[in-house]
Design an enzyme around this catalytic site. Structure first.
Site, mmCIF file in Angstrom:
data_model
loop_
_atom_site.group_PDB
_atom_site.id
_atom_site.type_symbol
_atom_site.label_atom_id
_atom_site.label_comp_id
_atom_site.label_asym_id
_atom_site.label_seq_id
_atom_site.Cartn_x
_atom_site.Cartn_y
_atom_site.Cartn_z
ATOM 1 N N GLY A 34 0.768 -1.195 0.069
ATOM 2 C CA GLY A 34 0.055 -0.227 0.060
ATOM 3 C C GLY A 34 0.739 1.273 -0.142
ATOM 4 N N HIS A 40 4.104 1.635 -8.226
ATOM 5 C CA HIS A 40 3.171 0.404 -8.012
ATOM 6 C C HIS A 40 1.960 0.493 -9.442
ATOM 7 C CE1 HIS A 40 3.798 1.268 -3.500
ATOM 8 N NE2 HIS A 40 4.180 0.029 -3.614
ATOM 9 N N ASP A 153 13.475 -3.975 -6.304
ATOM 10 C CA ASP A 153 13.470 -4.970 -5.097
ATOM 11 C C ASP A 153 14.100 -6.255 -5.721
ATOM 12 O OD1 ASP A 153 11.894 -3.847 -2.458
ATOM 13 O OD2 ASP A 153 10.823 -3.109 -4.447
ATOM 14 N N VAL A 179 10.822 2.557 -11.243
ATOM 15 C CA VAL A 179 10.141 3.838 -11.750
ATOM 16 C C VAL A 179 10.724 4.989 -10.835
ATOM 17 C CG1 VAL A 179 8.142 5.348 -11.862
ATOM 18 C CG2 VAL A 179 7.881 3.058 -12.385
ATOM 19 N N SER A 188 9.540 5.049 -3.765
ATOM 20 C CA SER A 188 9.291 3.965 -2.465
ATOM 21 C C SER A 188 8.354 4.772 -1.400
ATOM 22 C CB SER A 188 10.460 3.974 -1.744
ATOM 23 O OG SER A 188 10.381 3.368 -0.555
ATOM 24 N N SER A 189 7.435 3.880 -1.175
ATOM 25 C CA SER A 189 6.369 4.512 0.048
ATOM 26 C C SER A 189 7.500 5.110 1.140
ATOM 27 C CB SER A 189 5.668 3.179 0.670
ATOM 28 O OG SER A 189 5.168 2.590 -0.472
HETATM 29 P P1 AMP Z 1 6.047 -2.476 -1.703
HETATM 30 O O1 AMP Z 1 4.605 -2.071 -1.586
HETATM 31 O O2 AMP Z 1 7.183 -1.743 -1.405
HETATM 32 O O3 AMP Z 1 6.198 -4.038 -0.846
HETATM 33 O O4 AMP Z 1 6.076 -3.069 -3.166
HETATM 34 C C1 AMP Z 1 5.324 -3.666 -3.811
HETATM 35 C C2 AMP Z 1 5.923 -3.977 -5.191
HETATM 36 O O5 AMP Z 1 6.023 -2.702 -6.113
HETATM 37 C C3 AMP Z 1 7.031 -4.627 -5.283
HETATM 38 O O6 AMP Z 1 6.860 -5.665 -6.325
HETATM 39 C C4 AMP Z 1 7.971 -3.762 -5.637
HETATM 40 O O7 AMP Z 1 9.116 -4.064 -6.214
HETATM 41 C C5 AMP Z 1 7.337 -2.526 -6.565
HETATM 42 N N1 AMP Z 1 7.984 -1.252 -6.440
HETATM 43 C C6 AMP Z 1 8.171 -0.484 -5.491
HETATM 44 N N2 AMP Z 1 8.912 0.707 -5.841
HETATM 45 C C7 AMP Z 1 8.930 0.470 -7.201
HETATM 46 C C8 AMP Z 1 9.387 1.454 -8.025
HETATM 47 N N3 AMP Z 1 9.688 2.600 -7.879
HETATM 48 N N4 AMP Z 1 9.463 1.092 -9.400
HETATM 49 C C9 AMP Z 1 8.944 -0.284 -9.614
HETATM 50 N N5 AMP Z 1 8.539 -1.204 -8.687
HETATM 51 C C10 AMP Z 1 8.230 -0.678 -7.528
#
Ligand code: AMP
Length: 284
Positions: A34, A40, A153, A179, A188-189
């Site tokens: 989230g 995302h 990641d 991205v 990043s969140s």
């Molecule tokens: P998270 O919510 O941080 O657990 O991320 C969920 C998914 O989004 C994971 O597969 C991450 O690798 C992907 N994700 C997070 N940040 C980015 C980004 N900047 N660019 C591409 N994918 C991302």
């Protein structure tokens, strides 16, 4: 705009997926924690190329946080997430409570033997066990044909690919590119933790990766020299604390001393309270 199915129980999610599968449709699954951003959303857009039923999960997974990490303070905004998912015409969101996922005296975990003994796994010893376990559970709940993970990641994507092979999940795993903000910071969140000054410091992650690529293109092959240059740049910025900077084999994640073939450069740096990661494939 679509009305989105918001599902909070395992049973409802499984029933919905069975129905979609019976209709001959293809379920594409994007797991998230989230506090959604363009990174995302890019996974969702990529996912639409692979199927016609897009399911996003929002679950901050306690099993992947160690003691003293940011489980309690992890940013959350479910209403805004829902709005963004509706705009993207996502078909369903799965947003269970922790008790729905880890109720019933939970005691079964999924662990990989080798891949977690590198990079983030070294400073976050429970992280990949938590990720592999929750993703296995989510695969059994959402029953997707295809799943999309971000290359940001990188190690997590490698772990999921390995796990899908090892456990014979009948699921196609797609990796999607990182991205970035216009100044290069990987989205990043956790960027929300950064003050304005810390955000400036955080740019050194991407800058040092880009410098490394230039060094490699100019013929430098010595990984230690490239890592030292990156460390020097990052340390010169306020409020940074390097967890690791590694140049390694993109498949096994074993350290590489000489860059005589494509290599992954990955780093994790604490900037203020935020632990940030980034990576780049270096091509000699
Ligand atoms: P998270 O919510 O941080 O657990 O991320 C969920 C998914 O989004 C994971 O597969 C991450 O690798 C992907 N994700 C997070 N940040 C980015 C980004 N900047 N660019 C591409 N994918 C991302």
């Amino acid at each position: 705009m679509n009305t989105i199915d918001t599902i909070t129980t395992v049973k409802d999610m499984q029933r919905r997926s069975d129905k979609i599968r019976c209709q001959g449709r293809t379920i594409v699954f994007v797991p998230t924690m989230g506090f959604l951003h363009e990174g995302h959303l890019s996974l969702i857009r990529e996912g639409k190329k692979y199927g016609d039923d897009i399911v996003v999960s929002i679950f901050v997974n306690p099993a992947q946080f160690g003691p003293g990490e940011d489980l309690e303070t992890y940013p959350r905004d479910f209403e805004k997430d829902l709005e963004l998912l509706e705009k993207e015409n996502v078909n369903a969101v799965f947003a269970p409570d922790v008790s729905e996922i880890y109720g019933g005296k939970f005691q079964t975990y999924v662990e990989l033997e080798k891949l977690p003994n590198h990079l983030c796994g070294l400073s976050r010893p429970v992280f990949f066990k938590g990720v592999a376990t929750v993703v296995t559970k989510l695969f059994n709940i959402v029953k997707p044909h295809v799943t999309i993970f971000g290359q940001k990641d990188y190690q997590q994507l490698a772990v999921i690919r390995q796990m899908v092979r090892d456990l014979n999940f009948d699921i196609k795993v797609i990796g999607a590119p990182t991205v970035r903000e216009s100044d290069g910071l990987a989205m990043s969140s956790r960027n929300t933790y950064l003050t304005q000054e810390q955000r400036m410091s955080a740019l050194s992650l991407n800058q040092s990766l880009k410098n490394a690529q230039t060094q490699v293109e100019n013929g430098l092959k010595d990984a230690a020299e490239i890592i030292n240059a990156a460390a020097k740049l990052i340390r010169s910025r306020p409020e940074t604390e390097i967890d690791y900077i590694t140049i390694c084999d993109p498949e096994t994640l074993d350290d590489m001393k000489t860059i005589d073939r494509p290599a992954l450069m990955a780093l994790a740096v604490k900037v203020g309270k935020a632990r940030l990661i980034d990576n780049l494939l270096l091509n000699p």
